[in-house]
Design an enzyme around this catalytic site. Structure first.
Site, PDB file in Angstrom:
ATOM      1  N   ASP A   1      16.161   4.187  55.387  1.00 50.88           N
ATOM      2  CA  ASP A   1      16.829   5.213  54.591  1.00 50.88           C
ATOM      3  C   ASP A   1      15.843   6.140  53.872  1.00 50.88           C
ATOM      4  O   ASP A   1      14.685   5.782  53.626  1.00 50.88           O
ATOM      5  CB  ASP A   1      17.699   4.552  53.515  1.00 50.88           C
TER       6      ASP A   1
ATOM      7  N   HIS B   1      13.389   1.154  53.864  1.00 48.72           N
ATOM      8  CA  HIS B   1      13.218   2.569  53.522  1.00 48.72           C
ATOM      9  C   HIS B   1      11.923   3.117  54.109  1.00 48.72           C
ATOM     10  O   HIS B   1      10.906   2.412  54.127  1.00 48.72           O
ATOM     11  CB  HIS B   1      13.214   2.751  52.001  1.00 48.72           C
TER      12      HIS B   1
HETATM   13 ZN   LIG Z   1      18.790   5.728  49.807  1.00 44.19          ZN
END
Ligand SMILES: [Zn+2]
Length: 298
Positions: free
Chosen positions: A121, A266
Site C-alpha cells: 500500500d 507497504h
Molecule cells: Zn495506506
C-alpha cells in the site's frame, strides 16, 4: 474456521452471503464481527500519504471474521472510453454489471487452496517500490499494489512498471485520508481522481480499492461500487510501518501464512527498507512451503 463451528447467527449470515454471491463473480463467505476491529487512525497531514496509524492487528484474521473472495474470472480488458471531469469520474458505462454495494471488505481468498496474496500500500515510491518489484520479478509472482493517486500521478513510470509486470493496481484514495471523516463528495473525489490517473496511464481503472487505515464506511462502499471496484482489506497485517525490524516482519508473515491469506505491507509512507528486505526472505520461504502467490481476478 469450519462451518460446523459457526454460531447460528453466523450460519444464517453465511447463507445470506451465499445467496448474494450467486449473482456475482465474487462471493462472500463469512461476515460476523467485522467493523468493530478496525479503529481509525490519526488522520495524516493534508496532502501527504502517511503510515496507517491504527490498522487492524496482526491477528485480524481471527478477530475480524474471514470474508473471502474466490479466485475466479479473468483479467479484464482495457476499456476505451472518454475520460470525464475529475469530480464526475465514472467507470465504463457498459462492460458488465457493477458489483453490489458491500457492507464490509473482503479479507481473504476462498477456494484457492494453498494460495496467498501479497499486497503493498501507499506507493509507488521510487525509493522502495523498485526493490519490491525486483524481488517479485525474480520469483515470477504477481502482487497487488494499492496506490495513492498523488503518488501514482508523480511516479507514473513505476505505475506502468507494476502493470507491465502483471501486478494488480488497486485504488487507495488520492491523499490517504481518514474516509469516515470526509463527506461523500470528498470520498468520491479521492477515489475517482485515483481511478482516473490509473485509467489514463494504463487504459483501465482499478477493480479493487482499500480504505486508508482500514477505516471504511457506508459511503465508501457505495462509491466504490459505483466506480466498479470491490473492497479488499487483509488477513495478516505485518505492521511494517512501525519498522519493527526485518526479522519481525518476516516472522509475522510466516506465522500468519495460510490458505487464502492476504498479507498487508507497504512500499511507501515512510522508511520501508525493512519491508523491501523482508520480502526477499519470506517470499522464497512461502514458495518453499508450497504456497502459490496469486492475485484475485474479477
Ligand atoms: Zn495506506
Amino acid at each position: 474456521m469450519k462451518e460446523d463451528q459457526l454460531s447460528p447467527g453466523r450460519r444464517s449470515l453465511l447463507r445470506a452471503a451465499a445467496a448474494l454471491g450467486a449473482t456475482a463473480t465474487v462471493s462472500l463467505v463469512a461476515v460476523e464481527g467485522f467493523g468493530r476491529s478496525a479503529p481509525p487512525g490519526t488522520p495524516p497531514a493534508a496532502g501527504a500519504p502517511a503510515p496507517p496509524a491504527a490498522a487492524p492487528s496482526a491477528s485480524a484474521s481471527g478477530a475480524a471474521g474471514p470474508e473471502a473472495v474466490p479466485l475466479a474470472g479473468s483479467p479484464v480488458n482495457a476499456s476505451a472510453y472518454r475520460l470525464r471531469p475529475i469530480t464526475s469520474y465514472a467507470p465504463p458505462a457498459v462492460r458488465r454489471a457493477l458489483p453490489p454495494v458491500r457492507s464490509r471488505p473482503f479479507l481473504k481468498l476462498s477456494g484457492a487452496g494453498r494460495a496467498m496474496v501479497l499486497t503493498f500500500d501507499d506507493g509507488p515510491d521510487p525509493r522502495y517500490t523498485p526493490g519490491i518489484l525486483k524481488t517479485l520479478r525474480e520469483y515470477g509472482v504477481p502482487a497487488m499494489f494499492f496506490v495513492c493517486g498523488e503518488m501514482a500521478d508523480a511516479h507514473r513510470d513505476l505505475l506502468r512498471e507494476m502493470a507491465d509486470d502483471g501486478h494488480v493496481i488497486g485504488n487507495h484514495t488520492w491523499s490517504h485520508p481518514l474516509i469516515p471523516s470526509l463527506p461523500p463528495s470528498r470520498i468520491r473525489d479521492e477515489l475517482g481522481r485515483t481511478s482516473e490517473v490509473v485509467d489514463r496511464e494504463l487504459g483501465r481503472a482499478p477493480l479493487w480499492y482499500r480504505a486508508p487505515f482500514g477505516a471504511w464506511n457506508k459511503h465508501s462502499f457505495e462509491i466504490g461500487a459505483e466506480l466498479d471496484m470491490e473492497p479488499l482489506a487483509w488477513t495478516v497485517d505485518t505492521l511494517d510501518w512501525t519498522e519493527p525490524s526485518t526479522a519481525t516482519i518476516v516472522r509475522r508473515v510466516r506465522d500468519g501464512a495460510g490458505p487464502g491469506v492476504v498479507v498487508l505491507s507497504h512500499d511507501a509512507g515512510g522508511d520501508r527498507t525493512q519491508s523491501v528486505a523482508a520480502l526477499r526472505t519470506y517470499l522464497p520461504w512461502l514458495l518453499e512451503q508450497g504456497y502459490r502467490i496469486t492475485v484475485p481476478r474479477r
